[in-house]
Motif scaffolding. Structure first.
Motif, PDB file in Angstrom:
ATOM      1  N   GLU A 523       0.825  -1.194   0.000  1.00  8.36           N
ATOM      2  CA  GLU A 523       0.000   0.000   0.000  1.00  8.36           C
ATOM      3  C   GLU A 523       0.870   1.259   0.000  1.00  8.36           C
ATOM      4  O   GLU A 523       2.014   1.238   0.452  1.00  8.36           O
ATOM      5  N   PRO A 524       0.322   2.363  -0.510  1.00 13.24           N
ATOM      6  CA  PRO A 524       1.094   3.611  -0.534  1.00 13.24           C
ATOM      7  C   PRO A 524       1.556   4.018   0.858  1.00 13.24           C
ATOM      8  O   PRO A 524       0.832   3.860   1.848  1.00 13.24           O
ATOM      9  N   GLU A 617       3.930   0.061  -9.416  1.00 14.10           N
ATOM     10  CA  GLU A 617       4.398   1.068  -8.451  1.00 14.10           C
ATOM     11  C   GLU A 617       3.934   2.481  -8.783  1.00 14.10           C
ATOM     12  O   GLU A 617       4.554   3.460  -8.348  1.00 14.10           O
ATOM     13  N   GLU A 619       1.001   5.436  -8.306  1.00 14.70           N
ATOM     14  CA  GLU A 619      -0.043   5.839  -7.367  1.00 14.70           C
ATOM     15  C   GLU A 619      -0.633   7.166  -7.823  1.00 14.70           C
ATOM     16  O   GLU A 619       0.082   8.005  -8.382  1.00 14.70           O
ATOM     17  N   PHE A 627      -3.171   8.935  -1.610  1.00 13.95           N
ATOM     18  CA  PHE A 627      -2.682   8.165  -2.753  1.00 13.95           C
ATOM     19  C   PHE A 627      -3.223   6.739  -2.718  1.00 13.95           C
ATOM     20  O   PHE A 627      -3.318   6.115  -1.653  1.00 13.95           O
ATOM     21  N   VAL A 628      -3.562   6.257  -3.908  1.00  8.02           N
ATOM     22  CA  VAL A 628      -4.004   4.871  -4.065  1.00  8.02           C
ATOM     23  C   VAL A 628      -3.251   4.260  -5.243  1.00  8.02           C
ATOM     24  O   VAL A 628      -2.814   4.959  -6.162  1.00  8.02           O
ATOM     25  N   ASN A 629      -3.098   2.946  -5.208  1.00  3.64           N
ATOM     26  CA  ASN A 629      -2.398   2.255  -6.290  1.00  3.64           C
ATOM     27  C   ASN A 629      -3.164   2.377  -7.599  1.00  3.64           C
ATOM     28  O   ASN A 629      -4.403   2.408  -7.619  1.00  3.64           O
TER      29      ASN A 629
END
Length: 685
Positions: A523-524, A617, A619, A627-629
């Motif tokens: 996760e970020p 990688e 985001e 931030f989200v992937n």
């Protein structure tokens, strides 16, 4: 002229007074006969390399007003020492070549002539920073055994600046050093910087001219230590005051003495409490003996065990050796351990490492391994944290002529088991310490080991540092700008080229003294390592005479000192190819030239095509800043990122490889160079 009447006055005086007068008179008369002492800085020694294509400063000290003559290449250059006794001449620009001789002499007839021979003209590089510059050829040797064994080059010369500090302002000269313009051989390179060695080799292969490598680094030091007081004073006055606090030499001496005494007393109490034995095998230590009965010891697994405490803990492992391997020379790879260890095999000490970072590679002499049962005994010693094994490292016996190699691994190996027998030796309180660590204070290294090197002519500078600033990355870009600025001011060269080596990938959670599971950060996370990489990237991009060497694929998850220093040197060399030699054909790491948002997608345009496929990688953050992937793909010089944000949010920022250890980052140029991590505010139409 002194008259006889003058002496007669004293003849009737006290005899002792007469003797004192005659002594003082003799001393005064002798002053005029003392030879003027002309001197050169420590950098000027036989075997040195001088920079081609630039004016070559030669400088030193003499009596004020003394005439100094420098003879070089059949020409003489004369100057006069100033009121402070400083003198300097500038030799004209030269093409690569040599060897030459430099002679320096004062005006006095009896003045000793200084002679420096075997001088080469070529390219000179200064490498500075912290421990990843320090990492030696000895450390990386298993990665490049054949190359290091077979390579010698008298055209590449190595110079190591001796570490020292100054809290009292700048120094005129550095200390004497044991590595003073030595030619490259395995023996000379063994204690030298691996990055420096491979850079010299790489640049010689490119240019075919002599190479001078000056290494000036100190492990664990922050960037502030390498910046001048003038540069820090305006924006960071408290940093300068912090160093001023340590200008009290008596206080510093007292602190250092107290720290040494605390360590001495801690070790005395530790050793007094250790179990002793009288076995012929194992020396003083009962638990090192192969005949000691460890049947009652606790069984632990090195992958999920820690001893939480300070003092000593003993581990033992029994290994059955067959007839084929018995009595043969071998190498024991014991991974990397936290913190200090003394390791025994069948009661004989085979290795001792004093701190956590070096790989444990212990050579076993012929005849020590027996057929049948053999015992490895490890005495762990730690003053803080938890004793533990570092995962993902090799733990095994290696046999055969290739036992020194780890790239590839030896063919004939016997792995160690994960299980050990464990017994607590001596439990101790934490060791009190008062080490002042002057090398970590602002300005102290600039003063002592950087300032004295100028104005020695250079072709370029490598700055390889940052790990010690990851705890507070916010000011790093400004620090880096100030460092490049004050170094250029010192050399009076505002175009001095800098290559900034970006931090490698690494799980920074491993450096706390407490073992952590090796888990991927899916996760970020607002990584301090990523923030510092971004500071390095932005500072290099803002400076027209700096380039960034991206190495986020050359690191190691569990080792802050990755071993692939030849590859690091190659990327540094590529940067210099463009920066110094203006090679237009050189393509460095991919960079973003523009961004836009289209129908919920983020489109990044790069300065070059990259390898096609699915990318990882990335985001995205919307107006809420979270931030989200995000999924991404590459095609040509464009990267398309699908926005995962909900309908009421639109993309505002994008990040890439924003982790300590971005293992899945895979944006690469067509030649395989990785793209730097970044954080970008998106352009919106």
């Amino acid at each position: 002229m002194i008259s006889s009447n003058f002496f007669s006055i004293f003849a009737t005086s006290n005899c002792n007074m007469m003797k004192k007068f005659l002594f003082l008179l003799t001393a005064l008369l002798c002053v005029s006969f003392v030879e003027a002492k002309v001197s050169l800085p420590q950098l000027f020694q036989s075997g040195m390399v001088l920079q081609r294509g630039k004016t070559i400063p030669i400088w030193g000290r003499a009596d004020a007003g003394e005439t100094v003559t420098v003879t070089f290449n059949k020409k003489q250059y004369t100057t006069v020492a100033d009121e402070q006794g400083r003198w300097r001449v500038d030799l004209p620009k030269m093409k690569a070549g040599g060897p030459f001789t430099i002679e320096v002499k004062g005006e006095e007839v009896k003045s000793e002539k200084l002679v420096i021979d075997d001088v080469l003209i070529g390219d000179v590089w200064l490498l500075s920073g912290q421990s990843n510059i320090d990492v030696t050829i000895e450390r990386v040797y298993p990665q490049y055994t054949q190359e290091i064994d077979t390579y010698e080059n008298p055209q590449i010369r190595l110079f190591r600046v001796q570490n020292t500090t100054s809290t009292h302002g700048v120094k005129d000269d550095i200390l004497p050093t044991s590595i003073n313009w030595k030619p490259v051989t395995k023996q000379n390179a063994w204690p030298f910087s691996a990055a420096g060695y491979f850079l010299g080799k790489r640049m010689f292969e490119k240019t075919k001219v002599p190479q001078g490598i000056i290494v000036n680094s100190w492990g664990g030091t922050p960037i502030e230590a390498w910046i001048s007081a003038d540069s820090l004073q305006r924006d960071y006055p408290m940093l300068v005051k912090r160093t001023a606090f340590y200008q009290n030499d008596e206080y510093v001496k007292a602190q250092m003495k107290a720290n040494a005494e605390a360590n001495k007393q801690w070790e005395t109490l530790l050793n007094q409490g250790e179990e002793r034995g009288n076995s012929k095998e194992g020396g003083d230590y009962l638990y090192a003996s192969p005949v000691f009965d460890d049947a009652g010891w606790q069984i632990i697994n090195q992958k999920d065990w820690t001893w939480r405490g300070t003092g000593t803990v003993w581990l033992r492992q029994h290994i059955n050796i067959n007839k084929e391997h018995a009595r043969k020379p071998a190498r024991l790879l014991l991974g990397t351990l936290f913190d200090q260890d003394v390791t025994y095999l069948n009661g004989q000490e085979i290795g001792h490492t004093y701190y956590q970072y070096p790989p444990r590679r212990y050579d076993i002499p012929e005849g020590l391994l027996r057929e049948g049962d053999n015992v490895i005994s490890v005495r762990f010693i730690n003053k803080y944290g938890a004793v533990h094994f570092i995962p993902e490292k090799p733990y095994m016996f290696c046999f055969g002529d290739d036992r020194f190699s780890q790239n590839p691994m030896p063919k004939d190996v016997i792995p160690l088991a994960d299980t050990w027998k464990m017994h607590v030796g001596v439990e101790m309180p934490s060791c009190p310490g008062g080490d002042v660590s002057l090398q970590n204070l602002p300005t102290t290294l600039y003063n002592a080991v950087l300032y004295p090197l100028a104005p020695y002519a250079l072709n370029g500078v490598v700055w390889y540092q940052g790990e010690s600033n990851t705890g507070n990355p916010a000011p790093y870009a400004d620090y880096l700008k100030k460092l490049m600025g004050c170094w250029r001011d010192r050399w009076q060269d505002q175009q001095m080229p800098f290559v900034i080596v970006q931090l490698a990938n690494h799980d920074g959670r491993q450096q706390t003294g407490m073992p952590r599971p090796i888990t991927y950060q899916a996760e970020p996370v607002n990584s301090g390592w990523a923030q510092l990489r971004e500071a390095q990237r932005t500072a290099a991009k803002a400076d027209p005479y700096a380039e960034l060497a991206v190495i986020n694929d050359l690191g190691e998850t569990v080792d802050i000192h990755p071993l692939r220093k030849k590859e690091v040197a190659e990327r540094v060399g590529l940067c210099f190819d463009r920066l110094v030699f203006n090679d237009k054909k050189v393509i460095l790491a991919p960079e973003i030239v523009s961004s836009e948002v289209q129908d919920g997608k983020v489109i990044l345009t790069l300065d070059q095509p990259v390898q096609v496929g699915t990318l990882y990688e990335f985001e995205i953050a919307g107006e809420d800043g979270k931030f989200v992937n995000a999924e991404a793909t590459a095609d040509g010089n464009r990267i398309t990122i699908l926005s995962p944000l909900t309908s009421h949010l639109s993309p505002q920022k994008v990040r890439y490889a924003w982790k300590d250890n971005p293992l899945k980052a895979n944006v690469r140029s067509l030649t395989g160079l990785p793209m730097s991590s970044f954080e970008l505010v998106l352009n919106r139409k």
